[in-house]
Motif scaffolding. Structure first.
Motif, PDB file in Angstrom:
ATOM      1  N   PRO A  94       3.166  -9.631 -15.955  1.00  0.00           N
ATOM      2  CA  PRO A  94       3.937  -8.435 -15.613  1.00  0.00           C
ATOM      3  C   PRO A  94       4.840  -7.977 -16.753  1.00  0.00           C
ATOM      4  CG  PRO A  94       4.107 -10.113 -13.899  1.00  0.00           C
ATOM      5  CD  PRO A  94       3.484 -10.767 -15.085  1.00  0.00           C
ATOM      6  N   VAL A  95       5.221  -6.704 -16.708  1.00  0.00           N
ATOM      7  CA  VAL A  95       6.186  -6.135 -17.647  1.00  0.00           C
ATOM      8  C   VAL A  95       7.536  -6.070 -16.934  1.00  0.00           C
ATOM      9  CG1 VAL A  95       6.847  -4.078 -18.942  1.00  0.00           C
ATOM     10  CG2 VAL A  95       4.450  -4.783 -18.857  1.00  0.00           C
ATOM     11  N   THR A  96       8.574  -6.526 -17.610  1.00  0.00           N
ATOM     12  CA  THR A  96       9.917  -6.525 -17.026  1.00  0.00           C
ATOM     13  C   THR A  96      10.694  -5.287 -17.467  1.00  0.00           C
ATOM     14  OG1 THR A  96      10.015  -8.942 -16.934  1.00  0.00           O
ATOM     15  CG2 THR A  96      12.111  -7.763 -16.927  1.00  0.00           C
ATOM     16  N   PHE A  97      11.393  -4.680 -16.510  1.00  0.00           N
ATOM     17  CA  PHE A  97      12.316  -3.586 -16.808  1.00  0.00           C
ATOM     18  C   PHE A  97      13.704  -4.009 -16.357  1.00  0.00           C
ATOM     19  CE2 PHE A  97       8.597  -1.071 -17.432  1.00  0.00           C
ATOM     20  CZ  PHE A  97       9.005  -0.079 -18.306  1.00  0.00           C
ATOM     21  N   ALA A  98      14.648  -3.897 -17.278  1.00  0.00           N
ATOM     22  CA  ALA A  98      16.035  -4.257 -16.987  1.00  0.00           C
ATOM     23  C   ALA A  98      16.833  -2.989 -16.754  1.00  0.00           C
ATOM     24  CB  ALA A  98      16.613  -5.046 -18.162  1.00  0.00           C
ATOM     25  N   MET A  99      17.602  -2.981 -15.664  1.00  0.00           N
ATOM     26  CA  MET A  99      18.350  -1.782 -15.287  1.00  0.00           C
ATOM     27  C   MET A  99      19.843  -2.061 -15.245  1.00  0.00           C
ATOM     28  SD  MET A  99      15.859  -0.169 -12.372  1.00  0.00           S
ATOM     29  CE  MET A  99      16.490   1.479 -12.663  1.00  0.00           C
ATOM     30  N   THR A 100      20.602  -1.162 -15.843  1.00  0.00           N
ATOM     31  CA  THR A 100      22.052  -1.246 -15.824  1.00  0.00           C
ATOM     32  C   THR A 100      22.599  -0.538 -14.590  1.00  0.00           C
ATOM     33  OG1 THR A 100      22.355   0.828 -17.024  1.00  0.00           O
ATOM     34  CG2 THR A 100      22.031  -1.178 -18.351  1.00  0.00           C
ATOM     35  N   ASP A 101      23.908  -0.627 -14.393  1.00  0.00           N
ATOM     36  CA  ASP A 101      24.547   0.135 -13.306  1.00  0.00           C
ATOM     37  C   ASP A 101      24.260   1.623 -13.466  1.00  0.00           C
ATOM     38  OD1 ASP A 101      25.640  -1.644 -11.575  1.00  0.00           O
ATOM     39  OD2 ASP A 101      27.659  -1.558 -12.392  1.00  0.00           O
ATOM     40  N   SER A 102      24.344   2.097 -14.701  1.00  0.00           N
ATOM     41  CA  SER A 102      24.081   3.511 -14.982  1.00  0.00           C
ATOM     42  C   SER A 102      22.647   3.884 -14.608  1.00  0.00           C
ATOM     43  CB  SER A 102      24.334   3.797 -16.462  1.00  0.00           C
ATOM     44  OG  SER A 102      23.912   5.094 -16.815  1.00  0.00           O
ATOM     45  N   ASP A 103      21.693   2.987 -14.872  1.00  0.00           N
ATOM     46  CA  ASP A 103      20.291   3.256 -14.537  1.00  0.00           C
ATOM     47  C   ASP A 103      20.094   3.319 -13.020  1.00  0.00           C
ATOM     48  OD1 ASP A 103      19.537   3.307 -17.215  1.00  0.00           O
ATOM     49  OD2 ASP A 103      19.149   1.150 -17.249  1.00  0.00           O
ATOM     50  N   LEU A 104      20.814   2.484 -12.287  1.00  0.00           N
ATOM     51  CA  LEU A 104      20.704   2.523 -10.826  1.00  0.00           C
ATOM     52  C   LEU A 104      21.297   3.816 -10.277  1.00  0.00           C
ATOM     53  CD1 LEU A 104      21.498  -1.175  -9.828  1.00  0.00           C
ATOM     54  CD2 LEU A 104      19.266  -0.052  -9.965  1.00  0.00           C
ATOM     55  N   ASP A 105      22.379   4.290 -10.911  1.00  0.00           N
ATOM     56  CA  ASP A 105      22.941   5.594 -10.513  1.00  0.00           C
ATOM     57  C   ASP A 105      21.927   6.704 -10.788  1.00  0.00           C
ATOM     58  OD1 ASP A 105      25.318   4.436  -9.723  1.00  0.00           O
ATOM     59  OD2 ASP A 105      26.360   4.846 -11.613  1.00  0.00           O
ATOM     60  N   ARG A 106      21.263   6.619 -11.946  1.00  0.00           N
ATOM     61  CA  ARG A 106      20.241   7.610 -12.305  1.00  0.00           C
ATOM     62  C   ARG A 106      19.087   7.565 -11.304  1.00  0.00           C
ATOM     63  NH1 ARG A 106      15.359   7.605 -14.770  1.00  0.00           N
ATOM     64  NH2 ARG A 106      14.788   9.315 -16.201  1.00  0.00           N
ATOM     65  N   LEU A 107      18.684   6.342 -10.919  1.00  0.00           N
ATOM     66  CA  LEU A 107      17.591   6.173  -9.959  1.00  0.00           C
ATOM     67  C   LEU A 107      17.954   6.779  -8.605  1.00  0.00           C
ATOM     68  CD1 LEU A 107      14.778   4.784  -9.728  1.00  0.00           C
ATOM     69  CD2 LEU A 107      15.979   2.767  -8.859  1.00  0.00           C
ATOM     70  N   LEU A 140      13.711   0.083  -3.542  1.00  0.00           N
ATOM     71  CA  LEU A 140      15.099   0.196  -3.968  1.00  0.00           C
ATOM     72  C   LEU A 140      15.451   1.648  -4.270  1.00  0.00           C
ATOM     73  CD1 LEU A 140      17.776  -1.114  -4.904  1.00  0.00           C
ATOM     74  CD2 LEU A 140      16.719  -1.390  -7.155  1.00  0.00           C
ATOM     75  N   ALA A 141      14.552   2.349  -4.958  1.00  0.00           N
ATOM     76  CA  ALA A 141      14.791   3.746  -5.309  1.00  0.00           C
ATOM     77  C   ALA A 141      14.972   4.603  -4.056  1.00  0.00           C
ATOM     78  CB  ALA A 141      13.635   4.283  -6.150  1.00  0.00           C
ATOM     79  N   TYR A 142      14.075   4.424  -3.080  1.00  0.00           N
ATOM     80  CA  TYR A 142      14.176   5.217  -1.851  1.00  0.00           C
ATOM     81  C   TYR A 142      15.480   4.918  -1.115  1.00  0.00           C
ATOM     82  CZ  TYR A 142       9.262   6.068  -2.783  1.00  0.00           C
ATOM     83  OH  TYR A 142       8.075   6.423  -3.386  1.00  0.00           O
ATOM     84  N   PHE A 143      15.830   3.638  -1.036  1.00  0.00           N
ATOM     85  CA  PHE A 143      17.071   3.263  -0.353  1.00  0.00           C
ATOM     86  C   PHE A 143      18.280   3.921  -1.013  1.00  0.00           C
ATOM     87  CE2 PHE A 143      20.821   0.605   0.023  1.00  0.00           C
ATOM     88  CZ  PHE A 143      20.918   0.412   1.394  1.00  0.00           C
ATOM     89  N   LEU A 144      18.363   3.799  -2.344  1.00  0.00           N
ATOM     90  CA  LEU A 144      19.501   4.370  -3.061  1.00  0.00           C
ATOM     91  C   LEU A 144      19.544   5.891  -2.937  1.00  0.00           C
ATOM     92  CD1 LEU A 144      19.371   2.240  -6.352  1.00  0.00           C
ATOM     93  CD2 LEU A 144      21.002   2.004  -4.467  1.00  0.00           C
ATOM     94  N   GLY A 145      18.357   6.514  -3.003  1.00  0.00           N
ATOM     95  CA  GLY A 145      18.297   7.972  -2.924  1.00  0.00           C
ATOM     96  C   GLY A 145      18.680   8.506  -1.553  1.00  0.00           C
TER      97      GLY A 145
END
Length: 433
Positions: A94-107, A140-145
């Motif tokens: 698998p390819v790993t993607f690391a997300m910051t707090d800012s990235d989660l806000d963007r998501l 996660l994206a749907y939940f946050l959105g």
């Protein structure tokens, strides 16, 4: 909740994206080991880029690059990583993607404006029928959105038609978010328990993971089978972990809308040149506003068509049609060029077919071979011959098709530790049994 820039003129959108691109390039040059090295090796100076068209001076990136140099794409210290996401890779791991707090806000922002584009508003109840675990980004994206939009969430997860219907009856959701083929199982359950899906609270479905439209933007066979039994508004979407951005249909349902503040999209041919108007190209993306692992000119592998004329909804951002194939899944079979979606559309037409698996391999003379494994309700019904005739009539070729046990095929669809069922498995350079 709306994205204001989508309603601006094409000129204003382009100007906005140029300024955002300059910021993204400077960020990559300052913090990305991979892109800093790419710029250096190709003699590129950040101040050279003054227009969107200047992007073509930069070599593209693909999934194999991500896999080979995964950690080199990271732009922040590990102490700033809030969430780890993984997606399947082309080379096995698998390819790993690391997300910051800012990235989660963007998501969250991305999904909120995407769901709003499809008509969801504050106060609506949405039943989420996809997993939030296993390092998936989608759930996660749907939940946050949904949370950011101010709507209510019923987190049921995937599968189990009985539980889905129980939740629908209890919480009265207006929308579902799910893989569209699962709706057929929902319909089958309802029919076997003598109730009508049309009497439920559900009015619309955000369809994820599978296409529901043909290249002319009309409903495909899968969508037609759903709508035959359940009067719903089906909304097509396109998204990927790599771009952490979604293209959702609006009420006009003539393609998924780009969010210009989050993404720059190009459509390229096999040689990396931009395709012409009305031509199909490989979606190639540059992320905007990403801090953890931003991507520059990333080739998604997905072939689709762009629509640039204004939409009746008032948005002027470009739109994309359904994925018509993947660059690595093009099949040259008996002199005919095929992509799996065309094969799947024929198979989805048959009510008596309960599951299928398309295997693409290499025959003993080194050319592409297709083997389709199907499970059917009644093997004596003549369905096998009917399917073969459909292939001959619609695609002018007939691949090898055989009937197998349902459970056997379903097991094969989860090979190599896959977290989601694979209807198409590419075994090329491996001879099919």
């Amino acid at each position: 909740m709306k994205s204001a820039i989508e309603f601006k003129s094409h000129t204003e959108i382009e100007h906005f994206q140029i300024e955002a691109l300059k910021e993204a390039l400077q960020y990559l040059n300052d913090f990305s080991p991979y892109y800093k090295d790419l710029f250096l090796k190709n003699g590129l100076q950040i101040n050279q880029f003054q227009t969107i068209q200047d992007l073509k001076k930069i070599p593209t990136t693909n999934k194999e690059d991500l896999q080979k140099h995964n950690s080199q794409f990271l732009c922040v210290p590990k102490s700033e990583i809030t969430d780890y996401v993984t997606t399947s890779g082309t080379l096995g791991s698998p390819v790993t993607f690391a997300m910051t707090d800012s990235d989660l806000d963007r998501l969250a922002y991305n999904e909120a404006i995407s769901l709003a584009c499809s008509g969801i508003v504050k106060g609506d109840v949405i039943q989420l029928m996809t997993t939030m675990d296993r390092r998936f980004m989608a759930g996660l994206a749907y939940f946050l959105g949904i949370r950011k939009l101010g709507a209510s969430i019923v987190r049921v997860g995937s599968g189990v038609p009985e539980l889905q219907w129980d939740s629908i009856n209890k919480f009265q959701p207006k929308y579902l978010i799910c893989v569209p083929s699962f709706l057929l199982k929902m319909i089958e359950f309802a029919q076997s328990h003598n109730f009508n899906p049309n009497h439920s609270s559900v009015q619309g479905v955000i369809c994820i993971g599978e296409p529901i439209r043909n290249k002319d933007l009309g409903y495909n066979t899968l969508a037609e089978k759903i709508l035959k039994h359940w009067n719903l508004k089906l909304y097509s979407t396109y998204a990927s972990t790599e771009m952490a951005t979604a293209f959702n249909e609006c009420e006009a349902q003539i393609g998924g809308h780009l969010h210009p503040e989050l993404l720059i999209a190009e459509f390229l041919d096999a040689n990396g040149n931009e395709v012409g108007e009305d031509e199909i190209g490989e979606l190639t993306i540059t992320t905007l506003g990403t801090k953890g692992m931003p991507l520059l000119r990333f080739r998604t592998g997905d072939l689709m068509k762009a629509y640039k004329e204004p939409c009746p909804c008032g948005r002027n951002s470009l739109r994309v049609g359904p994925v018509l194939g993947r660059t690595k899944q093009m099949i040259k079979y008996k002199g005919t060029t095929l992509y799996p979606p065309a094969i799947q559309d024929i198979l989805n037409h048959y009510e008596g077919l309960t599951t299928y698996l398309i295997e693409i391999g290499t025959n003993d003379i080194g050319t592409d071979e297709i083997k389709i494994k199907i499970a059917v309700c009644d093997p004596e019904s003549g369905i096998l011959e009917s399917i073969k005739n459909s292939f001959k009539a619609k695609l002018r070729v007939t691949p090898k098709i055989e009937i197998f046990d349902f459970d056997y095929i379903e097991t094969l669809k989860f090979q190599n530790g896959s977290r989601k069922p694979q209807a198409v498995i590419d075994l090329r350079n491996t001879q099919l049994p």
